[in-house]
Structure formats: structure tokens, C-alpha cells
Write a protein that holds these residues in place. Structure first.
Motif: not given
Length: 162
Positions: A31, A70-71, A74-75, A77-80, A82, A85
């Protein structure tokens, strides 16, 4: 007897705590710190990284799987957030773009090299155009004019003469 029960539960608690810590560190290394950008939250001392590490540990203790954690991240804070991605329509360009660019450069380089070889061969043919030569004289003169990379020692006509 009661001593053995407290001792075994203490050992189990320590093992469980070590497992939670190992999972939390593994997830935290994947992360990205939102404040630093170039560090994982495991390496960062930023306030957001400290809060995210706590959230991850709390989620692990609550029984969530790595994918669920992880989901959630990403929900929120967004894909960035990780480092890796997911491969989907949005990130396909990021994953396949470098491969396509390298392939295009390699193809163009190969094409230019082949075109140059053809041009040099045509110039050598044009050089001897008006001169009456036998085919063997023509091949010999052409082999003298062409650079070493253009000469072909093993061509089908030369193999037929063996």
C-alpha cells in the motif's frame, strides 16, 4: 493444571499476534503512502500511514481477508493507493503501453535496417548497370562493394554451385 492452561493460551495469543503482525506488514508493504507517494505505508512515518496501518491491523483482527482489506482501501482512497493496481480496462494502457512502445521501436528499427540493406544493394546494382559483366563477375564486384554485413556467404545460388 491451571498454570498449563494460562501458559498455552499465552503462547497461542503470542502466535496469533505474530500472525496478525506478519499479515499487516505484508499488506502494508503493498500500500502506497498517500502523503509520501514513493514509500509504502510500512516505511512511512506520515500520520495517514500510521492511521492506515492501524486500520489494516483492526481489519485483520476482525477476520477480514487480504482481498477485502485491499478492496476497502481502494474504495476509500482509489486504485493509486496500491503498488500493483488490478488489470482492467482503465489500467490496460498502463500495463500494455510500455510493451507496445518497445515493440513499435523494435519494428521501426528492424524496418529501417532492412530498407537500408535494400538501398545499398540497389546502389551496387546501379553501379554496374551499363557494364557488360557475366553473372559471376557481377556477384564478385558486388561482394567487393557491399559492406561486410551485406555480404551473404550462404545464398541458395552459391550453394547450387557446390
Amino acid at each position: 493444571m491451571a498454570d498449563d492452561d494460562t501458559h498455552s493460551s499465552s503462547v497461542e495469543d503470542r502466535v496469533r499476534a505474530a500472525q496478525v503482525e506478519a499479515r499487516a506488514r505484508h499488506i502494508s508493504h503493498n500500500v502506497r503512502c498517500l502523503e509520501c507517494g514513493h514509500q509504502s505505508i510500512e516505511e512511512s512515518a506520515a500520520d495517514i500511514a500510521v492511521r492506515l496501518r492501524k486500520v489494516i491491523r483492526d481489519d485483520i483482527r476482525a477476520g477480514k481477508t487480504d482481498n477485502e482489506i485491499y478492496e476497502r482501501l481502494t474504495t476509500e482512497y482509489g486504485e493509486t493507493i496500491l503498488y500493483s493496481p488490478a488489470f482492467d480496462a482503465q489500467t490496460a494502457v498502463l500495463w500494455l503501453g510500455p510493451v507496445a512502445i518497445i515493440g513499435a521501436i523494435a519494428g521501426a528499427t528492424f524496418y529501417r535496417g532492412r530498407a537500408k540493406q535494400r538501398d545499398v544493394g540497389r546502389m551496387a546494382d546501379a553501379l554496374f548497370e551499363g557494364i557488360p559483366l557475366t553473372p559471376s563477375e557481377h556477384r564478385m564486384l558486388k561482394s567487393l562493394v557491399l559492406p561486410p554485413s551485406q555480404r551473404r556467404a550462404w545464398t541458395w545460388p552459391s550453394l547450387w554451385k557446390l
